[in-house]
Design an enzyme around this catalytic site. Structure first.
Site, short mmCIF file in Angstrom:
data_model
loop_
_atom_site.label_atom_id
_atom_site.label_comp_id
_atom_site.label_asym_id
_atom_site.label_seq_id
_atom_site.Cartn_x
_atom_site.Cartn_y
_atom_site.Cartn_z
N THR A 148 0.86 -1.19 0.00
CA THR A 148 0.00 0.00 0.00
C THR A 148 0.89 1.24 0.00
O THR A 148 1.25 1.73 -1.05
CB THR A 148 -0.97 -0.02 1.20
OG1 THR A 148 -0.24 -0.30 2.41
CG2 THR A 148 -2.04 -1.08 1.02
N LYS A 174 4.61 -6.89 3.87
CA LYS A 174 4.25 -5.53 3.50
C LYS A 174 3.86 -4.81 4.79
O LYS A 174 3.36 -5.41 5.74
CB LYS A 174 3.11 -5.49 2.49
CG LYS A 174 1.75 -5.95 2.95
CD LYS A 174 0.91 -4.99 3.77
CE LYS A 174 0.76 -3.66 3.10
NZ LYS A 174 -0.08 -2.73 3.98
N THR A 189 -1.41 -1.96 7.92
CA THR A 189 -1.47 -3.39 8.20
C THR A 189 -0.15 -4.07 7.87
O THR A 189 0.54 -3.65 6.96
CB THR A 189 -2.56 -4.07 7.34
OG1 THR A 189 -3.79 -3.50 7.64
CG2 THR A 189 -2.63 -5.55 7.56
N GLU A 273 6.26 4.80 7.26
CA GLU A 273 5.75 5.94 6.48
C GLU A 273 6.47 7.23 6.85
O GLU A 273 6.44 7.67 8.01
CB GLU A 273 4.25 6.08 6.72
CG GLU A 273 3.46 4.94 6.09
CD GLU A 273 1.98 4.96 6.43
OE1 GLU A 273 1.21 4.32 5.70
OE2 GLU A 273 1.60 5.59 7.43
N ASN A 395 -0.66 10.25 6.23
CA ASN A 395 -1.83 9.76 6.95
C ASN A 395 -2.96 10.75 7.07
O ASN A 395 -4.06 10.40 7.50
CB ASN A 395 -1.41 9.25 8.35
CG ASN A 395 -0.70 7.91 8.25
OD1 ASN A 395 -1.34 6.89 8.07
ND2 ASN A 395 0.62 7.95 8.34
N SER A 400 -7.95 9.53 0.40
CA SER A 400 -8.25 10.32 -0.81
C SER A 400 -7.35 9.94 -1.97
O SER A 400 -6.47 9.12 -1.85
CB SER A 400 -8.12 11.80 -0.52
OG SER A 400 -6.82 12.10 -0.06
#
Length: 400
Positions: A148, A174, A189, A273, A395, A400
């Site tokens: 993702t 992942k 996740t 991230e 985040n 979107s």
């Protein structure tokens, strides 16, 4: 380097709203395999997690894992459960596998339906069936299909020399956000799929996975948020031809398995991230290993600590503050703290260390924090990353 008897692959099926994004993956064993799994301990479990737990409880052998990215299929009620079952049944029909022999996983946005139309989904599985293989390209396509916000492919493999030949282990993972896996017990996740051609029965495989996860997947955090979808599944098909492993050979296998899961877990923290730094936290000399792990995890999930590391600020106060609220009793007047190799705190008092030296050490891509309680002989390590501006950006508009 896939183990014998496995094929994998991934393609774009349209399940993800991102154009040209691979979003459907298959991990297939040519012969039915023993299986083990651990899953999120959150009481909010995604439909595929519920499906897998039920299927593994029934026992038997398994032939494949089908996984998608884009939507987590979590908090989707009866329809979500039906969609998860349909993912499995479409794969079973495409390959003529036994009913109940396929496991599934999903990752992505919570609360939105997969909108699986059975015939259309089976067409995608049929197409993917003709594109799975054993090459590195197939591995990469499978991993890309479950990613993702990940920024790079995370996979690893090992070879184990045993008395009757060679065993291979391959794994992928992942995860870059919503990472604080809590999967103790048979539990978007973190997803991890591990394949091996060793001959190991499910009960032993489950114990190996649980013990290994306690030192790897359960020792990593990006943001302290446990997902609804966390899943680790292992398939062992026995096609190496090495037969039932002796005690000595099983120990070799476990050592290699542990190395692989730790490498995968660390790669998740490295790909956090918006992360700019990988952080290893070691808590030494505690009364119990559980004490060390609890303190390390509390530090690893502290936003104040993580932002300090991002800013290259050797703020030992944030380390000791996090340790103090971890719920472990210790003597503050015996604690030492090293940040990036610089001794900043000794016997409960700040040292007159070089701030510039500390800053330079914290500007590196990898940073180690050591906190010594001098209270026993146990220790634990935890792996995390810093919090940057980009974490907030990623985040703040994830849906979107």
């Amino acid at each position: 380097m896939l183990p014998k008897g496995f094929k994998v692959g991934g393609l774009q099926s349209g399940l993800s709203k991102k154009k040209e994004k691979k979003d459907l993956a298959l991990f297939v064993s040519e012969s039915p395999a023993s299986a083990a799994g651990i899953f999120t301990k959150s009481i909010i479990k995604a439909a595929p997690v519920i499906t897998d737990i039920e299927r593994l409880k029934r026992g038997g052998r398994f032939s494949a894992i089908v996984a998608n990215s884009g939507y987590a299929n979590a908090c989707t009620g009866d329809k979500g459960k039906k969609d998860a079952e349909n993912m499995c049944s479409a794969t079973e029909k495409s390959f003529n596998f036994e009913t109940g022999s396929v496991l599934c996983a999903s990752t992505g946005v919570i609360g939105q339906y997969l909108n699986i139309i059975q015939d259309d989904f089976k067409k995608n599985v049929d197409l993917l069936k003709s594109n799975i293989g054993t090459f590195s390209k197939n591995e990469d396509e499978a991993v890309l299909a479950i990613m993702t916000t990940d920024t790079f492919i995370k996979k690893s493999d090992r070879k184990v020399k045993v008395k009757n030949g060679e065993i291979k282990i391959w794994g992928c993972v992942k995860g870059a956000g919503m990472i604080y896996p809590n999967m103790q017990g048979p539990h978007a996740t973190m997803l991890s799929f591990i394949l091996t051609d060793a001959e190991i029965e499910s009960e032993t495989l489950q114990k190996i996975l649980e013990n290994s996860a306690d030192e790897s997947f359960h020792c990593v955090s990006v943001d302290g948020d446990t997902s609804t979808n966390d899943t680790v599944i292992v398939l062992a098909n026995g096609q190496s031809g090495t037969g039932k492993l002796s005690e000595a050979d099983l120990e070799k296998f476990i050592k290699a398995f542990d190395e692989l899961t730790l490498e995968l877990a660390k790669s998740v923290a490295k790909d956090g991230e918006g992360a700019t730094k990988f952080i290893e936290i070691e808590v030494r000399n505690t009364k119990t290993k559980e004490d060390a792990k609890l303190i390390a995890s509390t530090i690893a999930t502290s936003p104040l600590f993580k932002t300090a590391i991002f800013g290259a600020d050797a703020n030992w106060g944030r380390v000791i503050a996090a340790a103090g609220r971890a719920g472990v009793k210790f003597d503050p007047d015996r604690v030492d703290i090293h940040i990036g190799g610089v001794h900043t705190f000794k016997d409960g008092v700040a040292l007159n260390f070089s701030e510039e030296e500390a800053k330079q050490s914290l500007l590196k891509k990898e940073v180690k924090i050591v906190i010594d309680l001098k209270a026993g002989k146990e220790s634990s390590k935890y792996y995390t990353c810093d919090f940057s501006y980009d974490y907030v950006k990623i985040n703040s508009d994830y849906r979107s």
